[in-house]
Write a protein that holds these residues in place. Structure first.
Motif, short mmCIF file in Angstrom:
data_model
loop_
_atom_site.label_atom_id
_atom_site.label_comp_id
_atom_site.label_asym_id
_atom_site.label_seq_id
_atom_site.Cartn_x
_atom_site.Cartn_y
_atom_site.Cartn_z
N GLU A 170 15.02 36.35 -38.73
CA GLU A 170 14.28 36.66 -37.50
C GLU A 170 15.16 37.50 -36.58
O GLU A 170 16.27 37.12 -36.25
CB GLU A 170 13.84 35.38 -36.78
N THR A 180 15.62 39.43 -32.87
CA THR A 180 15.09 39.42 -31.50
C THR A 180 15.05 40.86 -30.99
O THR A 180 15.93 41.67 -31.28
CB THR A 180 15.98 38.61 -30.54
N LYS A 222 10.87 39.20 -33.16
CA LYS A 222 10.31 38.51 -32.00
C LYS A 222 10.54 39.36 -30.75
O LYS A 222 11.67 39.68 -30.41
CB LYS A 222 11.02 37.16 -31.84
#
Lengths: 299, 435
Positions: free
Chosen positions: B55, B57, B86
């Motif tokens: 993931e 950011t 994200k």
């Protein structure tokens, strides 16, 4: 044998005492004490916050001494403090004495006075920003009904500091009032009864019984108000737009520190400025503690 | 005994510290440990099918663009199923403080937006991932935009969008006064003339707003007058008569022609709000306002845009953003992959369709333009031909402060021109020399 066990007991007490307080101590170390010393170190360097600081000796402090902008901001801070603290503490005391009487619905009044304390400073600032708006604000609207011309509460450089001092007094009144009220509740009724028998009037009772006996609490309120006033930043930050031309003339020392640290990005010089603020607050607080011998009475 | 105790206490504190910090590391590093081993394996076997999920950011500052960025991220995930991105929004004022703090702590977001104002600080400190030539095709982007984010010959970010400055005008006020809308025939004289005709101080209506703004304020006028903010040899442009004349002309809107509210008025009421509340007939701002104005019920069907008036020459200011990657990211491969994707036509079309900003990739601007059929938004793209890149240098934060405090005092009439400009030029030169 016995001695040892007592010592053991003591040691175990100490140990658990430290264990229990470890979270606070660690928090203080990381969040307050280490940054404090790091700020002192930074004040002797030139730094943009990202690259390694370069040591420049006392250069920041010599620059500080000859920087008129810094001294103007110190004067502004003192002016703001003089306007907001004495009046604020006096009003809190006055209202506390009134609310200490047995009147109907006293708890409602207390709630009303305390309400501003419940609201976040940011929300207070936003609402007052609207009230004080020179074009559409309700305050100027009401004044115009009285035939008073437009006042630029937040744009006229002569009016900004008084306006913000007023907002500060309004928002901290309730908190200080509750503290002083608690102090008043602690004064035994017998003193007043004795004064009544001696034939003292209300004013005399106030100055000879109430004030001396509430003085420790008054002292506490004075110290905390003074520190808060000398560290004023948030109302400036929220209520005044950065494009406001009057900011340069009215900014407080902490606002200037913020400018240097985060806008101009001179972390070294900003640290020197904030240390100056620290010294000023120290001096004032020390002065207060020295003065308290003269007027604060602990029972 | 005491000594032993204090020792134990120290050990305890250190343990607490380590535990406290490692939580954070766990979240980030959970994948890393595995990825590392994976990398070792994948060297032997490059046809690794199932990769561990990663993931990333992605930090941005404009809530209007959240959807657009999420759409780009989703398209990227479609091509790289094991990577999710994200998107986090932090408002502009806090964004830079936060980014700086994370840069100091080596915990920057993996991907973030970069702005010309702050670019040099991060580039000089090697905080940005260099964009190598094999990653993107630079020729697809405007040279000016690429230059803004190039430091010592290396590009540090994928051009994301560009913006230019135009006149926003209130059609209702023009119609009421019976004036023709601004167009490309306008020069400075015409601008003042119409602004005066539209001003109605009694009712609080002003012809042309002149707030204290540089990029969307007096900068375009400076270049229209043949002046400059930074000269070719890296000195302050405020010593030049052309520059001074233009700044003088801009603030004359307040004092001489009386067609604009004062700086104080704008500081109190906000420029955009003054316009949307129908108090301003014209003001100058950038393409980034299009989305919010066109969605604002009060002003949406009352305003339109036009090219800036011509001075001695035509000029507007162009600026832009990049997608930048953190140099110390834990997932350099994935971040590289994302930046490569962000430099493709596909990503820019997705971005353009979201209406967030004018995409930088060549010939994708039309997707943005098509979103605003009721407005003359083509002017933003047209003006790119003669726009000047936003003037900036590594010491911009320092001289920007001198510039704003001096010119604000000049704009309120507190400082005279003969005091303000020499002082500003001298102070700026001092700062520029130290670079």
């Amino acid at each position: 044998m016995r001695v040892k066990s007592v010592n053991k007991q003591k040691a175990s007490n100490y140990f658990w005492g430290y264990v229990m307080s470890a979270p606070s101590i660690i928090g203080l170390m990381i969040l307050n004490i280490i940054p404090f010393f790091y700020t002192i170190y930074l004040s002797f360097t030139e730094s943009d916050g990202l690259s390694a600081p370069t040591f420049v000796g006392v250069e920041n402090f010599t620059r500080l001494a000859s920087d008129s902008e810094v001294w103007l901001s110190v004067m502004n801070t003192l002016y703001y403090t003089v306007l907001s603290v004495p009046l604020g503490v006096f009003l809190s005391l006055l209202f506390a004495v009134f609310l200490n009487n047995k009147i109907k619905g006293v708890s409602i009044y207390r709630t009303i006075y305390f309400l501003p304390m419940v609201v976040a400073p940011a929300a207070i600032a936003m609402v007052w920003k609207w009230i004080l708006n020179s074009q559409y604000g309700i305050l100027n609207f009401l004044l115009s009904k009285l035939g008073i011309d437009n006042i630029g509460w937040l744009i006229n450089s002569k009016m900004i500091i008084p306006s913000l001092a007023m907002v500060t007094i309004w928002s901290t009144l309730g908190y200080n009032l509750i503290l002083i009220l608690a102090g008043l509740k602690n004064i035994p009724e017998t003193y007043y009864e004795a004064a009544d028998i001696d034939g003292a009037n209300g004013v005399r009772k106030f100055f000879h019984i109430t004030i001396p006996l509430v003085s420790p609490m008054l002292f506490f309120v004075l110290i905390t108000s003074l520190m808060a006033a000398l560290k004023q930043f948030d109302y400036y930050y929220i209520m005044l737009d950065p494009s406001n031309p009057a900011i340069d003339k009215t900014q407080t020392i902490l606002y200037l520190f913020y400018e240097y640290a985060f806008t101009i990005n001179e972390k070294g010089y900003a640290s020197a400025i904030v240390l100056l603020a620290f010294v000023i607050i120290m001096v004032f607080t020390a002065l207060q503690f020295w003065m308290q011998k003269k007027w604060v009475h602990y029972e | 005994m005491k000594r032993l105790l204090s020792l134990m206490l120290v050990v305890l504190m250190i343990m607490a510290l380590v535990v406290g910090c490692s939580n954070d590391a766990d979240q980030k590093g959970e994948a890393t440990g595995k990825v590392d081993t994976k990398q070792d394996e994948s060297k032997e076997d490059t046809k690794e099918e199932a990769k561990d999920p990663v993931e990333l950011t992605f930090s941005i500052w404009d809530n209007n663009q959240k959807e657009g960025m999420e759409a780009v991220a989703a398209a990227f995930t479609e091509q790289n199923p094991h990577v999710t991105v994200k998107v986090e929004v932090t408002p502009w004022n806090e964004y830079w403080t936060k980014l700086e703090a994370s840069a100091v702590g080596n915990s920057m977001p993996d991907i973030f937006w970069m702005h010309t104002n702050e670019f040099f600080k991060y580039a000089t400190n090697k905080k940005l991932m260099p964009i190598e030539d094999d990653m993107i095709d630079q020729s697809k982007f405007s040279q000016g935009l690429v230059d803004l984010f190039t430091y010592e010959g290396t590009l540090y970010g994928v051009p994301k969008d560009f913006d230019t400055i135009a006149i926003f005008y209130n059609k209702e006020l023009f119609d009421a006064a019976g004036e023709a809308y601004p167009d490309d025939t306008w020069d400075w004289d015409k601008l003042v003339e119409v602004a005066q005709a539209l001003t109605d101080v009694e009712n609080g209506i002003y012809g042309l707003g002149a707030p204290y703004q540089s990029q969307n304020g007096f900068y375009p006028f400076i270049y229209q007058n043949g002046g400059t903010v930074i000269t070719e040899d890296g000195k302050s442009g405020y010593a030049l008569p052309e520059t001074q004349e233009a700044v003088q002309f801009y603030f004359d809107m307040i004092h001489k022609y009386k067609v604009s509210p004062t700086l104080e008025y704008f500081a109190e009421n906000g420029t955009n709000d003054t316009f949307t509340s129908g108090k301003l007939a014209m003001f100058i701002t950038g393409s980034w306002k299009m989305k919010s104005f066109s969605q604002n019920e009060i002003i949406a069907d009352k305003f339109d845009v036009a090219v800036l008036a011509k001075g001695k020459e035509r000029a507007s200011i162009s600026n832009g953003l990049t997608f930048s990657g953190a140099n110390d990211t834990e997932h350099p491969e994935e971040v590289r992959a994302f930046l490569e994707f962000a430099a493709t036509e596909e990503a820019h079309i997705i971005q353009g369709k979201s209406g967030a900003a004018i995409p930088a990739y060549e010939n994708t601007q039309s997707y943005w333009v098509e979103l605003f059929p009721d407005y003359n938004v083509n002017v933003f793209v047209e003006m790119l031909d003669y726009s000047v890149p936003f003037p900036t240098t590594p010491s911009k934060p320092k001289w920007g402060e001198v510039e704003s405090s001096t010119l604000k005092a000049f704009g309120t009439g507190e400082l005279a021109a003969e005091d303000a400009f020499p002082y500003l030029a001298e102070e700026m030169d001092k700062i520029l020399e130290k670079e």
